[in-house]
Design a protein around this motif. Sequence first.
Motif, PDB file in Angstrom:
ATOM      1  N   GLN A  23       0.838  -1.210   0.000  1.00  9.99           N
ATOM      2  CA  GLN A  23       0.000   0.000   0.000  1.00  9.99           C
ATOM      3  C   GLN A  23       0.871   1.258   0.000  1.00  9.99           C
ATOM      4  OE1 GLN A  23      -2.365  -0.978   3.461  1.00  9.99           O
ATOM      5  NE2 GLN A  23      -4.027  -1.824   2.218  1.00  9.99           N
ATOM      6  N   SER A  24       1.918   1.264   0.809  1.00  5.75           N
ATOM      7  CA  SER A  24       2.847   2.402   0.830  1.00  5.75           C
ATOM      8  C   SER A  24       3.543   2.552  -0.523  1.00  5.75           C
ATOM      9  CB  SER A  24       3.908   2.217   1.921  1.00  5.75           C
ATOM     10  OG  SER A  24       3.328   2.214   3.187  1.00  5.75           O
ATOM     11  N   LEU A  25       4.005   1.438  -1.057  1.00  8.01           N
ATOM     12  CA  LEU A  25       4.685   1.454  -2.349  1.00  8.01           C
ATOM     13  C   LEU A  25       3.770   2.028  -3.435  1.00  8.01           C
ATOM     14  CD1 LEU A  25       7.082   0.668  -4.174  1.00  8.01           C
ATOM     15  CD2 LEU A  25       6.074  -1.631  -4.324  1.00  8.01           C
ATOM     16  N   LEU A  26       2.515   1.599  -3.461  1.00 10.63           N
ATOM     17  CA  LEU A  26       1.577   2.102  -4.464  1.00 10.63           C
ATOM     18  C   LEU A  26       1.324   3.603  -4.295  1.00 10.63           C
ATOM     19  CD1 LEU A  26      -0.917  -0.887  -4.701  1.00 10.63           C
ATOM     20  CD2 LEU A  26       0.707  -0.114  -6.452  1.00 10.63           C
ATOM     21  N   SER A  27       1.330   4.077  -3.065  1.00  6.50           N
ATOM     22  CA  SER A  27       1.181   5.527  -2.828  1.00  6.50           C
ATOM     23  C   SER A  27       2.376   6.278  -3.396  1.00  6.50           C
ATOM     24  CB  SER A  27       1.033   5.818  -1.336  1.00  6.50           C
ATOM     25  OG  SER A  27      -0.181   5.288  -0.863  1.00  6.50           O
ATOM     26  N   PHE A  28       3.573   5.755  -3.192  1.00  4.55           N
ATOM     27  CA  PHE A  28       4.779   6.380  -3.749  1.00  4.55           C
ATOM     28  C   PHE A  28       4.740   6.358  -5.281  1.00  4.55           C
ATOM     29  CE2 PHE A  28       6.538   6.264   0.443  1.00  4.55           C
ATOM     30  CZ  PHE A  28       7.648   7.119   0.445  1.00  4.55           C
ATOM     31  N   ILE A  29       4.324   5.232  -5.857  1.00  4.54           N
ATOM     32  CA  ILE A  29       4.229   5.124  -7.316  1.00  4.54           C
ATOM     33  C   ILE A  29       3.199   6.114  -7.843  1.00  4.54           C
ATOM     34  CG2 ILE A  29       3.517   3.626  -9.229  1.00  4.54           C
ATOM     35  CD1 ILE A  29       4.701   1.253  -7.601  1.00  4.54           C
TER      36      ILE A  29
END
Length: 179
Positions: A23-29
Motif C-alpha cells: 500500500q505504501s509502495l503504491l502511494s509512492f508510485i
Amino acid sequence: MSIPSSLLASESITFEGAIELTQSLLSFIDADRLLQADIEQAVAFLVKTQNGARGFFVTYLTDDRQEADRPSPGVVEALRSAPEIVAELLVKNLAMSAAMVVHHSRQQKEEMAADSARVQERSRNLIQMLQMPACQTIASQMLETLQNANGEYEEFFRRWGYDDEQKLAIGSAVRSAIG
C-alpha cells in the motif's frame, strides 16, 4: 531519488506486513516519487518470499488505482525475478477471481463481481506480459486437472469447493491467458 528503506521487504515479512508495504509502495508510485529501478527493487524484495508475494498480489491486483491496469516496467521486471513464486500466485489469482465472478454474479452482487473481473483481467494481463515458462506450466497443469478431475491442482479445487460452472470459468480464463 533513492528508495526509502521502509519500502524494502525483509525476508521475514508477514503477509499483513507485505500488504501494508505494498500500500505504501503504491502511494509512492501514484505520487510519481520513485524511479523505475526503485520500483523494481522494492517489488523484487517483496516477491522473493511467499508472504511478500501473496501480500503484494492481494494488494496490487485489487487496488483502485490504475497502476495494475498498466504495470510499469519496474513491476514487470521485478515479477520476472521470482518465477516460481510469481507464476503460481498469478495463475491461482486468475483462477480464483474467475470463480468469484461466477459466485458474486449468482448472489447478484454486481459490484463485487466487477471487482473480481478486474482482478481476473489484471492477472491475465500480467501472465501475458511476463511470458514466463513457469506460468505456462502451471496453467497447463491446472487445465489438465480440470479436464481429468485429478492432478496437480486437485487439492486446490477441492479446498475452495468450486462447482462445475466455476471450473468452466476457470478453464476459460486460464486458456485465454496462455493463448
